[in-house]
Design a protein around this motif. Structure first.
Motif, PDB file in Angstrom:
ATOM      1  N   ASP A   1      84.082  24.132  51.727  1.00 16.71           N
ATOM      2  CA  ASP A   1      84.834  23.994  50.479  1.00 16.71           C
ATOM      3  C   ASP A   1      85.498  25.310  50.105  1.00 16.71           C
ATOM      4  O   ASP A   1      86.677  25.354  49.751  1.00 16.71           O
ATOM      5  CB  ASP A   1      83.893  23.580  49.342  1.00 16.71           C
ATOM      6  CG  ASP A   1      83.570  22.102  49.390  1.00 16.71           C
ATOM      7  OD1 ASP A   1      84.265  21.382  50.140  1.00 16.71           O
ATOM      8  OD2 ASP A   1      82.636  21.682  48.693  1.00 16.71           O
TER       9      ASP A   1
ATOM     10  N   THR B   1      81.194  17.362  46.427  1.00 14.55           N
ATOM     11  CA  THR B   1      82.096  16.967  47.503  1.00 14.55           C
ATOM     12  C   THR B   1      81.343  16.451  48.714  1.00 14.55           C
ATOM     13  O   THR B   1      81.950  15.963  49.653  1.00 14.55           O
ATOM     14  CB  THR B   1      82.965  18.156  47.947  1.00 14.55           C
ATOM     15  OG1 THR B   1      82.096  19.170  48.466  1.00 14.55           O
ATOM     16  CG2 THR B   1      83.763  18.721  46.802  1.00 14.55           C
TER      17      THR B   1
ATOM     18  N   TYR C   1      86.909  25.661  41.265  1.00 16.13           N
ATOM     19  CA  TYR C   1      85.789  25.133  42.047  1.00 16.13           C
ATOM     20  C   TYR C   1      84.460  25.485  41.379  1.00 16.13           C
ATOM     21  O   TYR C   1      83.608  24.612  41.164  1.00 16.13           O
ATOM     22  CB  TYR C   1      85.849  25.702  43.469  1.00 16.13           C
ATOM     23  CG  TYR C   1      84.782  25.186  44.390  1.00 16.13           C
ATOM     24  CD1 TYR C   1      84.812  23.878  44.847  1.00 16.13           C
ATOM     25  CD2 TYR C   1      83.742  26.011  44.795  1.00 16.13           C
ATOM     26  CE1 TYR C   1      83.838  23.402  45.697  1.00 16.13           C
ATOM     27  CE2 TYR C   1      82.760  25.548  45.641  1.00 16.13           C
ATOM     28  CZ  TYR C   1      82.805  24.241  46.096  1.00 16.13           C
ATOM     29  OH  TYR C   1      81.838  23.777  46.932  1.00 16.13           O
TER      30      TYR C   1
ATOM     31  N   ARG D   1      80.138  18.063  51.028  1.00 11.58           N
ATOM     32  CA  ARG D   1      80.483  18.839  52.213  1.00 11.58           C
ATOM     33  C   ARG D   1      79.798  20.201  52.114  1.00 11.58           C
ATOM     34  O   ARG D   1      79.399  20.592  51.019  1.00 11.58           O
ATOM     35  CB  ARG D   1      82.002  19.039  52.291  1.00 11.58           C
ATOM     36  CG  ARG D   1      82.690  17.900  53.004  1.00 11.58           C
ATOM     37  CD  ARG D   1      84.164  18.159  53.078  1.00 11.58           C
ATOM     38  NE  ARG D   1      84.731  18.383  51.751  1.00 11.58           N
ATOM     39  CZ  ARG D   1      86.008  18.188  51.456  1.00 11.58           C
ATOM     40  NH1 ARG D   1      86.832  17.791  52.374  1.00 11.58           N
ATOM     41  NH2 ARG D   1      86.467  18.400  50.235  1.00 11.58           N
TER      42      ARG D   1
ATOM     43  N   SER E   1      77.441  20.906  48.924  1.00  6.60           N
ATOM     44  CA  SER E   1      77.871  20.643  47.554  1.00  6.60           C
ATOM     45  C   SER E   1      77.536  19.203  47.188  1.00  6.60           C
ATOM     46  O   SER E   1      77.742  18.282  47.976  1.00  6.60           O
ATOM     47  CB  SER E   1      79.372  20.879  47.443  1.00  6.60           C
ATOM     48  OG  SER E   1      79.875  20.223  46.311  1.00  6.60           O
TER      49      SER E   1
END
Lengths: 284, 328, 303
Positions: free
Chosen positions: B84, B77, B285, B79, B74
C-alpha cells in the motif's frame, strides 16, 4: 603637481536614537606618493575616514565632504558605477583580520583571480599566472598549493599576506591599510609590514596606514595625523613626533614605556573635553 | 550525525511506534478472528502473534519484521501495508517535491532581497507573506483555494490527481503521474494532472516559501555585515556580484538544512492538504487507517514518514560536507 | 510630559533601592520598549479581546451555540439574528465562534503549561546531573525531534482515543523536546556558576538547587519560546479537530467547525470560512505578540 589624494572637510554621521552622531568631524588632509599614518584610539574616527574615501559607508550612515579628490577627480561626484572602477583598481584597502576579511568558502586562488578579473581584460590562464606571481611577491612559498587552500587552512600572517596580494593585484595607486597587523601574532607583524612596505615603495604607491600604535606609525610612516573624537588634533612629520605640541599627543607619547628614558610609573592619559570641541587641524 | 546515532534514532522511532501500537485500544486478535471465535481459537491466535511473550521479545520480533519490510496486513485494503505504502508514497512525493521546488525558487530570492533591502517595501511584503503563512491553518487556506480557483473561477482541476475519465490510462512507472504521463508522451493526461496538482502544490509551496524566505533573510542579514563582504566591495565588484557571488555562497550550507527541513515538513504537512484535495498519498492513507482503527497501516505509515525525516536529515548533513570547505 | 510622576520616577531610577524595585523597573522598561511596537500591541489587544470574549461568552453570544433550528439551515451572512449565518443544523455561527474561543484558550493554556514544564524538568535534570542521565535523556529528546510532529500526534490520539484532553496530551508530547533543549543549555551555563556552588556548600541537595535556583532563571527564555509556539499549538489543535481527532461534535471547536463546513464549501462558503478567519486572527495575534516579546527580551534572536 596635484597631490594623489586631497580630502577637504570630511564629515561622517550616523543617526542614533538621540540624534545624529558625528563619527568624523571636518577632517582635511593631502597625500602624495608617501606613507601617511593616521593614529587614534578606537572610536576616534580613523577607520571611518579610511572607509569614506572608498565611499564604503552604507546608509543610514551619511558622508559629506567639500571634496575627496583622487588625482584631481572628485570622488564625491562619482556615481556608484564610477566608484566601482575606482575601488580595487585605484584605491584598495587591507583590513584588520584576515580571518574575517577573506571569504571563508572560496579558495585563495578564486579570490585572487576574481580581484584581477574585475578590472583587467584577460584570460583565466593569465589571471591565474598573475595570481601566482602576486603570491610569490608576498613571499608565499608553494603558491600552487596555497591557491587551492581555503582561508581556514591559513595562519594569520599568511592570510594577511594573501589579503595584501589580493588588494595589490589590480595595481592600485593608493592602499589604505586599516590596522593591518593588530590581529596578527607579534612574531609575524614585522614581516607582514616589511612586505607591504616594499611593494608600496616599489610600485610608487601612496599609503594610508591606520593604527592605534603610535610607535609603529612613527617608525613606518613619513607623516602622521593624530585623531581624537572624530577630529584631527595634530599633524606632523613622523620623525618630529617627539616634538609634538598637542597635549593629547604628548599624553599618548608619555603613556608609552621608553627604553632610553625609563620611568617608575607611566603617565595616565588625562583627557580634556575641549580637545573634542576644537576644529580640525588644517593640512600643513 | 554518525551512523551509530542514526541507528539509535531509528530504533527509538520504531520503539515509540511499537509502544503506541501496544496501547492502542484495539485488540489485534479480535481484529483477525472476529467477535464470535471460540476462546480456544482466540488463545491460539494470541500465541501465534506472540502476544504472550515479554514486551522486549515482541519488540524484537516487530523489528525483524520491519527490517524485512513487513509491516503486516492492512485491515482496510486487505493487502500488505508495505505494498500500500509503495503505491501511495509517490503521490505524496510528487506533491511535496513540487511544493518545495516552488518554495525554494520563490522563497530564496525573496529572502535575499528582503535582507539586502532591509526595511524597504519588499522587506515588508516578505514579512507579511511569512506572518500570514505562520498564522493560517493550511487546511482552511486549501479550502479557500478550492472555493475560489476551482469553485468560482474554474481555473484548476478539482480534488484528486486526475479527472475521473483519465484514471488508469497511464501505466505507473514511477508512480508520479506528471513524470509517467510525460514519459508516455501523453500531453492530454499531463495537462490534466498538472491542473490538478497546481493548487495543492502551490498551497504547500506557500508554506515552504514563508519558512524558507524568513530563514534566508536572517542568514543573509548576518552575512551582509561580515567583513569579507566589505572586502568584495573594495575589490570593485558590483553589488550583485557581492550579494550572489560572496554573501550567498556563504549561506548555501545553512540553506540546504533549511530546505531539507522544509521538505520533510511538507511530507508531513501534506496530511491535511491531502485530505482537503482527496490526494491519494501517505497522509490520506494514515488518516483513513486511523479513522478505521487499522493499526498496522497507521504504524507502517508513521514509520515510513519518520524514516523519510531521518534520511533527509542525513542527506542534508552529507551535502553540508560537500559545500562547506571547513567541514572536511 | 516633563514632570515624572512619583511611581514613574521610582520605576525609571538608575539606583534601585531593592531587588524588588530593580525587578519591577526592568519589567517596566521592557514594557516601554514593547509599547513602541505597534504590531505587538495590536496582537496583545486581540488576545485581551479573546480573553474577554471567552470569559463573557454566555452574555455576549446572541444564541445558544448548540440550539438547532432546522428551518433556518445554512442561512447566509447578514441574516437578521444571525450576522455570520447558520450552519448545516441551523446553529448560529457567531455564537459557536464565541463559545469556541473558550476551547481554543483551554487547549492553548493546557499545552502551554504541560509542554514547557515537561521540557523544563527533562532539560534541567539532564543538564544538572550530566553523565549517562544526560546522554539517555538527550537521546530520547532527539528521537522525539526526529519524529514528524503531526503524524506523531495523530498516532498518539489514535492510541489514546479522540477527544480534547487527548489532543492536548498528544500536542504536548510532541512539543516538549525544544523546551528541553533550551532548559538544558541554560542549565549547563548555570551549573558551574559560583552562586550555585555557594548554595551547594550550604548543603542544598540537587532537587532543591534545580527547583529553587535553576528553574527561576530558565523561565524567561522559555516564555518567549512558548509565545512563539502558541500559534503552532492553535494550528495543530485545529488540525486535529479538523481530522475529527480533537474536540468531538457538537462541540463548537473551530477546526471541527471547518470540517463540518467543508462539505458545503462550494455552495455555502461562509460555514467553513468564518471559523478559519477566527483561527487565523488568533494565531496571527500570538505571532505578533511573540515577535514583540522576543525583540524586548532577546534582541539578538531575530529570525
Amino acid at each position: 603637481m596635484t597631490p594623489l589624494l586631497e580630502v577637504e572637510d570630511l564629515w561622517v554621521r550616523f543617526p542614533t536614537r538621540t540624534g545624529l552622531f558625528d563619527a568624523v568631524r571636518g577632517v582635511s588632509f593631502k597625500l602624495g606618493r608617501e606613507r601617511l599614518g593616521i593614529v587614534g584610539e578606537s572610536g576616534s574616527g580613523k577607520s571611518m575616514t579610511g572607509r569614506s574615501i572608498l565611499r564604503l559607508i552604507r546608509p543610514p550612515g551619511q558622508v559629506t565632504a567639500a571634496h575627496i579628490r583622487l588625482d584631481g577627480e572628485d570622488l564625491m561626484q562619482h556615481s556608484e558605477a564610477q566608484m566601482r572602477k575606482v575601488r580595487g583598481q585605484r584605491i584598495s584597502m587591507v583590513m584588520q583580520d584576515p580571518k574575517f576579511s577573506l571569504n571563508p568558502v572560496m579558495s585563495v586562488g578564486e579570490q585572487l583571480i576574481e580581484a584581477w578579473r574585475v578590472h583587467k581584460k584577460g584570460s583565466r590562464a593569465e589571471a591565474r599566472r598573475r595570481a601566482l606571481d602576486m603570491l610569490e611577491a608576498v613571499s608565499i612559498r608553494d603558491p600552487e598549493r596555497v591557491m587551492r587552500a581555503h582561508p581556514h587552512e591559513l595562519s594569520g600572517g599568511m592570510g594577511q599576506r594573501i589579503m595584501i596580494a589580493m588588494m595589490l593585484i589590480p595595481d592600485p595607486e593608493l592602499l589604505i591599510a586599516d590596522e593591518p597587523t593588530s590581529a596578527l601574532d607579534v612574531s609575524v607583524q614585522a614581516q607582514v609590514l616589511q612586505i607591504m612596505d616594499r611593494l608600496v615603495q616599489d610600485r610608487g604607491m601612496g599609503l594610508i596606514f591606520i593604527s592605534h600604535d603610535l610607535n609603529l606609525v612613527a617608525d613606518f610612516c613619513d607623516r602622521v595625523l593624530i585623531m581624537y573624537a572624530g577630529r584631527v588634533v595634530e599633524t606632523c612629520a613622523a620623525d618630529k613626533l617627539h616634538e609634538a605640541k598637542h597635549p593629547y599627543t604628548r599624553g599618548l607619547l608619555n603613556s608609552l614605556p621608553r627604553l632610553d628614558a625609563p620611568q617608575k610609573r607611566l603617565e595616565v592619559l588625562r583627557r580634556d573635553p575641549a580637545w573634542a570641541q576644537a576644529p580640525s587641524v588644517r593640512p600643513s | 550525525m554518525t551512523l551509530g546515532s542514526i541507528a539509535i534514532t531509528m530504533l527509538g522511532l520504531l520503539f515509540v511506534t511499537f509502544l503506541i501500537g501496544r496501547v492502542m485500544p484495539i485488540d489485534p486478535v479480535l481484529a483477525i478472528v472476529g467477535e464470535r471465535a471460540s476462546p480456544e481459537v482466540y488463545n491460539r491466535v494470541y500465541q501465534e502473534l506472540g502476544l504472550d511473550r515479554p514486551l522486549l521479545v515482541q519488540f524484537w520480533l516487530y523489528l525483524l519484521d520491519v527490517v524485512r519490510g513487513d509491516f503486516g496486513t492492512s485491515l482496510l485494503t486487505a493487502r500488505p501495508v508495505s505494498e500500500d505504502i509503495a503505491r501511495v508514497f509517490p503521490a505524496t512525493l510528487e506533491l511535496a517535491t513540487l511544493g518545495t521546488l516552488m518554495g525554494v525558487l520563490l522563497g530564496v530570492p525573496l529572502g535575499v532581497l528582503a535582507a539586502v533591502r532591509r526595511g524597504s517595501w519588499i522587506d515588508q511584503i516578505a514579512r507579511v507573506v511569512a506572518l500570514v503563512g505562520y498564522s493560517m491553518p493550511i487546511f482552511w487556506l486549501g479550502l479557500m483555494g478550492l472555493l475560489i480557483f476551482y469553485g468560482i473561477l474554474g481555473w484548476v482541476g478539482g480534488p484528486g490527481r486526475l479527472s475521473i475519465f483519465y484514471d488508469g490510462m497511464i501505466e505507473p512507472v514511477t508512480g508520479m503521474i506528471l513524470i509517467d504521463s510525460a514519459l508516455a508522451g501523453d500531453g492530454t493526461v499531463f495537462r490534466d494532472a498538472l491542473s490538478h496538482i497546481v493548487l495543492p502544490a502551490s498551497l504547500l509551496g506557500y508554506y515552504s516559501l514563508a519558512y524558507i524566505s524568513r530563514m534566508t533573510r536572517s542568514f543573509m542579514l548576518e552575512q551582509m555585515s561580515a567583513e569579507y563582504v566589505t572586502t568584495a566591495r573594495v575589490k570593485g565588484l558590483s553589488e550583485r556580484a557581492v550579494i550572489w557571488g560572496h554573501a550567498f555562497r556563504n549561506i548555501r550550507v545553512q540553506l540546504i538544512t533549511v530546505i531539507a527541513l522544509s521538505y520533510a515538513g511538507l511530507l508531513e504537512g501534506s496530511v491535511l492538504t491531502e485530505i482537503i484535495f482527496s490526494w491519494p498519498g501517505i497522509g490520506s492513507y494514515i488518516t483513513n487507517a486511523l479513522l478505521s482503527a487499522d493499526m498496522s497501516a497507521v504504524l507502517g505509515g508513521t514509520v515510513v514518514v519518520g524514516l523519510a525525516f531521518v534520511l533527509l536529515n542525513v542527506f542534508s548533513d552529507l551535502l553540508y560536507k560537500v559545500f562547506d570547505p571547513r567541514a572536511k | 510630559m516633563t514632570e515624572m510622576t512619583g511611581l514613574r520616577a521610582w520605576l525609571l531610577t538608575d539606583t534601585p533601592q531593592s531587588r524588588g524595585q530593580a525587578r519591577l523597573a526592568s519589567l517596566y522598561q521592557g514594557w516601554l520598549a514593547f509599547r513602541r511596537n505597534p504590531m505587538a500591541m495590536f496582537g496583545l489587544a486581540i488576545l485581551i479581546a479573546l480573553l474577554a470574549i471567552g470569559a463573557l461568552a454566555p452574555w455576549i453570544a446572541p444564541h445558544d451555540p448548540f440550539y438547532q433550528d432546522l428551518t433556518a439551515r445554512l442561512q447566509p451572512l447578514g441574516t437578521p439574528g444571525h450576522p455570520l449565518g447558520t450552519d448545516s443544523l441551523g446553529r448560529d455561527i457567531l455564537s459557536r465562534l464565541i463559545y469556541g474561543s473558550r476551547i481554543t484558550l483551554y487547549i492553548v493554556t493546557l499545552v502551554a503549561l504541560i509542554a514547557p514544564l515537561a521540557g523544563l524538568i527533562v532539560g534541567t535534570v539532564s543538564g544538572y546531573l550530566g553523565g549517562w542521565v544526560d546522554m539517555v535523556l538527550m537521546r530520547i529528546t532527539d528521537i522525539f525531534l526526529a519524529f514528524p510532529r503531526l503524524v506523531l500526534a495523530l498516532a498518539f490520539v489514535a492510541a489514546l482515543g479522540a477527544g480534547i484532553e487527548n489532543a492536548v496530551l498528544a500536542i504536548a508530547l510532541t512539543a516538549w523536546p525544544p523546551y528541553a533543549r533550551i532548559a538544558r543549555a541554560e542549565t549547563l551555563t548555570l551549573r558551574n556558576a559560583d552562586f550555585i556552588s555557594a548554595v551547594r556548600l550550604h548543603g542544598a541537595g540537587p532537587i532543591r538547587i534545580i527547583t529553587r535556583h535553576i528553574w527561576p532563571l530558565c523561565i524567561s527564555s522559555l516564555i518567549v519560546r512558548v509565545t512563539l509556539d502558541m500559534a503552532g499549538i492553535i494550528l495543530a489543535a485545529a488540525g486535529l479537530g479538523f481530522l475529527g481527532l480533537g474536540a468531538q461534535p457538537p462541540s463548537p471547536e473551530w477546526g471541527a467547525m471547518i470540517s463540518e463546513g467543508r462539505r458545503f464549501i462550494l455552495d455555502h462558503w461562509w460555514v467553513a470560512t468564518m471559523p478559519g478567519l477566527a483561527i487565523f486572527t488568533v494565531s496571527l495575534a500570538f505571532n505578533l505578540l511573540g515577535d514583540g516579546l522576543r525583540d524586548v527580551l532577546d534582541p539578538k534572536g531575530e529570525k
